[in-house]
Every structure is written in structure tokens, then in C-alpha cells.
Design a protein around this motif. Structure first.
Motif: not given
Lengths: 413, 413
Positions: B228-232, B256-260, B266-269
Motif C-alpha cells: 500500500v502506497e505511502q500517503g494512504i 482491488m482495495d479501491y474497488w473493494g 488509488h487512481h480517480t476512476e
């Protein structure tokens, strides 16, 4: 068994998106995107691609030949730039002043770069001397910066960094996702080698396409890593002398061959997103890029005055605030999420929460793109004040709106 | 100085796109995409994301929890699957029967895989035994296949390969970009671990979004590479035990963590593309997925009969032809590009050229998605015959259309 009758047509609730982005798309952009498709090598399509390049050159204030779109969100644009330039082991310097600096570090690490950082507290920006000192110590191949970091609302001045990078032979990249179109961006004058952005902030479009521009120097770095894929390569295609790029989708060299005169097949261009990206740029250039930036400043100033008039405290170093987003301290004894939810549920207005060290401490309110307007600013101030009052936060009646009106009056709009 | 007045609004010429894709989008999809945006964490937005997952589970005939969209073209979907599963040095086996097999090799090499291939001549497919023999010899970590390779129009049977892969503990991925929606796809029944596709072929949408599905086994492989990236990231986030994924944008674990349920940023859908992807699936499921596939077969058969009735020779092993695209040998003494250009310029109909060894030898004609219809098939046959006749290629008057009509009559449509 899925009951398809339970799935109705798309019918999103009416929202005024006044957060840090995405914001409401300009209806003209959505209409452009609803145009029927054409083939990817149709002369009309390749002409639209060429026009899109020309329009973004004007927006970026650059003569860079290689100005085009990456098919993905703004994060895709960042990764395309980084993975195409950075070889494993390359040293990069990232001045981190918010979450999106962290993101540049993360992406650079995935490219197996040796990542060096300097940092300032959230709410501040870097003095050019601090960046130069780090460049002298670290001797990086590339300087990776964020122009406007929405996590802190700060805008890093870039004008002096290009000359420093040239002097030390460092590639100069910036992520302009959150700032582009609403704050000055002078690619050639500032000596930027590479910039990427997204549509969903000041450009007034949806997320999903990333306009980028590459200097000749940056393009040469990419060209040295050239590798044309099997299936379309022929005897005239020679590999570059440098290491290949460790991505096919983000291989800027192949994407350049697709956008360039060779028109070598790579991905299938996301036509609807291209139509949208072209319309975003066209609308801003009709307004005038400098006028558009001034409009962002005006409405940002009006919002700030209104927030201060309401007795709320803005976040960060206001001298370096982005025009298009404002951090606002959540007052003591106010439940930040309750305010946000009531604004959304009762007024249809969305404002933003925050990341990391600012989470739960500030809201972020945006005035950008299609939503950088007088009516949206006044409506948001009015609704926010009403909700704050309802939850017992006292304000001086009329002061917030009057302060915003005063800004508009002084600008004679 | 750019003259913005020279840039008119988007106004593409009317085209009937009967090539190998992209094809005309269903107008309902374009209308869905013209809906106004909402915030990425708006309850209405996350509900649309959940619905999109459910709709694609039904289309893919899978119970896979992890069924979602990659924000990019179909090639982005391929790269996301490969880079998230394949570690440097992993052995992969690619059965190559056309250009898109070559593409899988290229992408796998960028992931630094050890790539092994087997191949058959263009126009043929693999017998399962040939694949199993290679698996036994090579012992790959993953089998990477293309289901329908538009470069040759062939459809690789996949039904027996899943069981073979399980028996030898091999991950089984297929690229279904060109085939999905117009040919059978039974993710669970066939034992597929990972499939990716695109909207611009049988799904009737524009390029720019890639629906993917992952088996639990494949999801575990991805989860083992979690970062999991730094910042979040927070204290509850632990890195996986396996090597990180060498891409941030394509890190399926973060997506998956964004859709789950965690909804980790993560990105802006790409909201407009998501609206389009949802509508593509909804339209097909209203028709019924099996009915939709049968429709593709019917119109593909009618086109084939018409082409043969015109005295033209189809390309490849017709037993294994995709329903939605047909290769047609360019007759001797006929200038293939002159025919294509005249069809485009005088009739507004686009048919496809070819890649690699077939370049200049065959045309490719598609009948897919919104354009898998009787009127489009008859119109294309009629126009092609007229153009061929104009350039002195003789046909038996009426025979082509009659042959197509006979197919429709026998299907009682």
C-alpha cells in the motif's frame, strides 16, 4: 442469477462538485464525448489527434512536438513519464510537500529508481535554493516535482527550477494534474522537460485521459530506449542503445510512433476520451488561457474571502496557495464529516475531506474548471454557512457572502 | 500563435465501422457516457462501481469477487494482469497464433519473464495436447493465451486448457479483447484464472476501459505482492511476502482495495468510461448473453455466405473462426487498398487491412456489437460487390446477397 431488470439506466444524482476534483464536467465536453466513433486510422481521426496535439501545445505554452494524450487517468500519465525515462538504479530527487510527492516516490520506486527526497511541512513549499542544494549533494538524473499538491492546496513555484536543472544536467518533470489550466504553466519558459496532467480538475472534463508534453531532450532519452514490438516491427526498426522500457503500455516511444507520422499501431486510441480532451482544451483556448487562469484566481479569492468572513481559518501558506483549491480548518466542536454529509445530502454539494496528517483537520473546497464560477462560490458559501449554523457554529450574519461579493466588486465583474 | 477559431466542435464523418474494431458504439452507451459526473466516493458512485462488478460477473459467467475495470484500453488490462502476476524470472508459456500472441510475449518480456512460445501457422489454432506437452516440458508459472486473435480471425478453444493448467499448477490467463461478448466465455466452467477484455469490439462501446476478472487463486498471487502506497497506508497495512509489483498504476492489489470495501484511494476512476462500461454490459444482459453470442454467430455466418457467394475466398480454418470477424483473401489483380479507400470515401464503410504475414493479402470484415445486424451485413456486402465490380472484378449478379438472405431465412429471422 442476476436480475437485469434491477439495473436501471445511468441516472446520477444532481451534484455540485466543489471538492478537490473531480468536478462537474463542462456540458460541452460531455456532448463532444457523445459523438459517434470513427476508425483509428480514419483520416478524420488522425486529424483530430493532430489537432489535439496542437491545442495542448498552446495550453502548455510549448513548442514541444511530443505533446499528446496517455490513455488512462492522470496517474497513468505520471507513470508513463517516469517509467519511460527512469532506468533501474537511476537517482531521482523528489521534493515532497504533500501526498502527491509521496506518490511520485512510490511510482519511481516501482521503476526501481534510487529515490531521494527533501521535504517541508504540509502547507509549505520549497525555496529553489533548497532544491539546488539537494541536487548538488545527490546528483540525481531527474528532479520529480508536483506543481499543485491538492492534499495541501500548495502550489510549488517552478519558474526558477528549470534553469537549475539545466545547469546541473538534470531532467525536470512535474505533475500538473491538479494545477493545469487554473494556475500559470509555462513549459518552455520554465525549462520543463516533461509535464503530465489530467482532465478532471481545472480542465473541466472527466478523469481518464492524461495530456502530456515532452521536451526534445526528454524525447531523446525515451528514443534511446526504443524497442518496436514484434508483430509490427520491420527491418527498418532498430532498438535504441539504452535499456528497454519496462512497460509496453507506457512505452512513450511506441506511443510517439502511434501519434507521429509513422502511425505505428500501439493501443487503440480511447476515442471518446480524446474527443473530450480536445474539447476541454478548445473551450479554454476560446476563453484564453490567461483569462482562464485569472478566472480561477478570482473565484479562488472570493471563496477565501467568504470563508474568512465566516470566521473560518484557511490552511497553509496563502502566498503559495493554488488558485483552485482551499484548505479550511474544521472548527473546534464541529464534526467535520457531519457537515460534509449534510451539505451533500441536503444541498447536493460535495466538498472534500483530507489525507494523512490533515485527515479530520481540514476540509478542501475547490473552485475549478466549469465550477470556477460566481454562482457556485456563492452557493457553496451560503450552504456551508447554513449547515454550520444548524450544527451550532455561530457566524456573523451576511459577513461571508458580503466578503465574497466585495472581491467580485473590486474585480468589476 | 494558434488560431482557435480554426478548431470547430467535434463532428466526425458518418461511418459504418465494419473492420476488426473499434466499431460504432451503441448510441445508448454514448448517452450513458454523456451523464454528468459525481464524486468518486459519492454513495451513488460506489454503488455504480458495485453494479458494474455484478454485471461483468454475469457476462463473464463467473462468481469471481474480483471482477472490475482497469482504466485504460484493452492493452492496459493485459499489462495489469501480467505485471501483477509475473515476477522477474518467472517462466511463462505463450501459444502464438497471431499478432496478439506476439503482444503477450512482448508485455511478458517487459515484466522480465522468461518467455517460451509454441506456434502454429496464422489461420490455425492449438490442439490442447500440444499446449499440455509444452507445459510438461517448460513447467511455466503461467499460460498466457489469446482467445480471439483478430489478426488471423481465429478463436482458440479454451474449454480444455483450464483443467490442464490446474493439473500442472499453472496460472491460466486469456486476453478476450476481440472475442468477449460475441463468442462463448465461461470463466468458471473453463477454469480460467484471469481474463481481460475491452469495450470496443463485441461489447459495443468505445476503447478506454478494460473489464477484467480474477480467480481467488490469481487474487492470492496478487495479494502476496501487496504494497500500500505511502500517503494512504496506515499501521494496519502490511506488505505481502512476495516481491512488489513493478507498476503502481497497474498494481491490481491497490486497484482491488479501491474497488473493494476498503475503498482505498488509488487512481480517480474514469467515471464516464465506467458509465459506458456499465451500459455495455447492461444492454447485453438485457438481450441475454447467449442470445447476443448467437446473434454474432448468425450475422457472421451471413457475412461469410455472402462473401463466398461473391466468389471471394475466406481466410483460415473456418471451424475455428471467431463469430465476429472474417478474413477475406484479396483477389488477384485487385488492389486491396483501392477497394478499401473507395468503400470508405464513397460509401462511408470501413473494413480492415491486415498485419504482418497477411498484410496486403487479406481484408478483415467485422460484424460485432452494435454492428452485428442484418442491415449492416447486407449493406456491406452490397457496397463491397459494387466497388469490386467498378474495379473490374466480376461477380454473379445477386448471388452474394441471396446467399446471405438464405442464412437469415434458415434462421427464421
Amino acid at each position: 442469477m442476476l436480475d437485469i431488470q434491477a439495473f436501471d439506466q445511468i441516472n446520477p444524482p444532481a451534484r455540485l462538485l466543489m471538492g478537490p476534483g473531480p468536478i462537474n464536467a463542462d456540458p460541452r465536453v460531455l456532448r463532444a464525448m457523445s459523438s459517434q466513433l470513427i476508425g483509428q486510422y480514419d483520416p478524420a481521426m488522425t486529424e483530430y489527434m493532430n489537432q489535439t496535439m496542437a491545442l495542448y501545445r498552446a495550453l502548455y505554452k510549448t513548442n514541444n512536438e511530443w505533446t499528446f494524450l496517455i490513455d488512462g487517468t492522470s496517474r497513468a500519465g505520471i507513470e508513463a513519464m517516469l517509467v519511460s525515462a527512469i532506468r533501474p538504479g537511476d537517482k531521482v530527487l523528489v521534493p515532497v510537500f504533500g501526498r502527491f510527492g509521496d506518490l511520485l516516490c512510490e511510482i519511481a520506486r516501482r521503476c526501481r529508481a534510487e529515490v531521494h527526497t527533501i521535504s517541508v511541512p504540509w502547507g509549505e513549499v520549497f525555496d529553489p535554493q533548497m532544491v539546488e542544494d539537494a541536487i548538488i549533494t545527490i546528483k540525481p538524473r531527474a528532479l520529480l516535482t508536483v506543481q499543485g499538491d491538492t492534499s495541501t492546496t500548495m502550489l510549488q513555484p517552478l519558474a526558477e527550477l528549470g534553469e537549475i536543472c539545466r545547469r546541473h544536467d538534470v531532467l525536470f518533470y512535474t505533475d500538473a494534474t491538479a494545477s493545469f489550466g487554473g494556475n500559470p504553466m509555462e513549459v518552455d519558459a520554465w525549462g520543463l522537460d516533461a509535464v503530465s496532467a489530467g482532465l478532471q480538475k481545472c480542465l473541466g472534463g472527466p478523469s481518464g485521459s492524461s495530456p502530456v508534453t515532452l521536451s526534445d531532450r526528454f524525447a531523446d532519452v525515451v528514443r534511446n530506449r526504443k524497442h518496436v514490438e514484434q508483430g509490427i516491427r520491420n527491418a527498418t526498426h532498430q532498438d535504441g542503445c539504452d535499456e528497454i522500457i519496462y512497460s509496453n503500455y507506457f512505452d512513450l516511444g511506441m506511443i510517439m510512433d502511434y501519434w507521429g507520422p509513422e502511425r505505428l499501431n500501439h493501443h487503440t486510441e480511447a476515442t471518446s476520451m480524446l474527443f473530450g480532451a480536445r474539447e476541454c482544451a478548445r473551450i479554454i483556448l476560446q476563453e484564453g488561457i490567461d483569462t482562464c487562469i485569472a478566472r480561477h484566481k478570482l473565484h479562488g479569492d472570493a471563496l477565501l474571502a467568504g470563508i474568512q468572513g465566516m470566521g473560518l481559518k484557511p490552511f497553509g501558506d496563502l502566498k503559495h496557495k493554488m488558485n483552485n483549491v482551499l484548505g479550511v480548518y474544521i472548527p473546534e466542536n464541529v464534526h467535520g464529516e457531519q457537515i460534509r454529509q449534510t451539505l451533500l445530502n441536503d444541498f447536493g454539494i460535495e466538498i472534500g475531506t483530507s489525507f494523512g496528517p490533515l485527515h479530520g483537520k481540514i476540509w478542501r473546497i475547490g473552485t475549478m474548471g466549469y465550477n470556477a464560477r460566481k454562482d457556485t462560490v456563492l452557493m457553496t458559501l451560503s450552504a456551508l454557512e447554513a449547515v454550520l449554523n444548524r450544527f451550532s457554529f455561530k457566524t456573523a450574519q451576511g459577513a461571508a457572502l458580503q466578503a465574497a461579493w466585495d472581491v467580485y466588486a473590486s474585480a468589476e465583474i
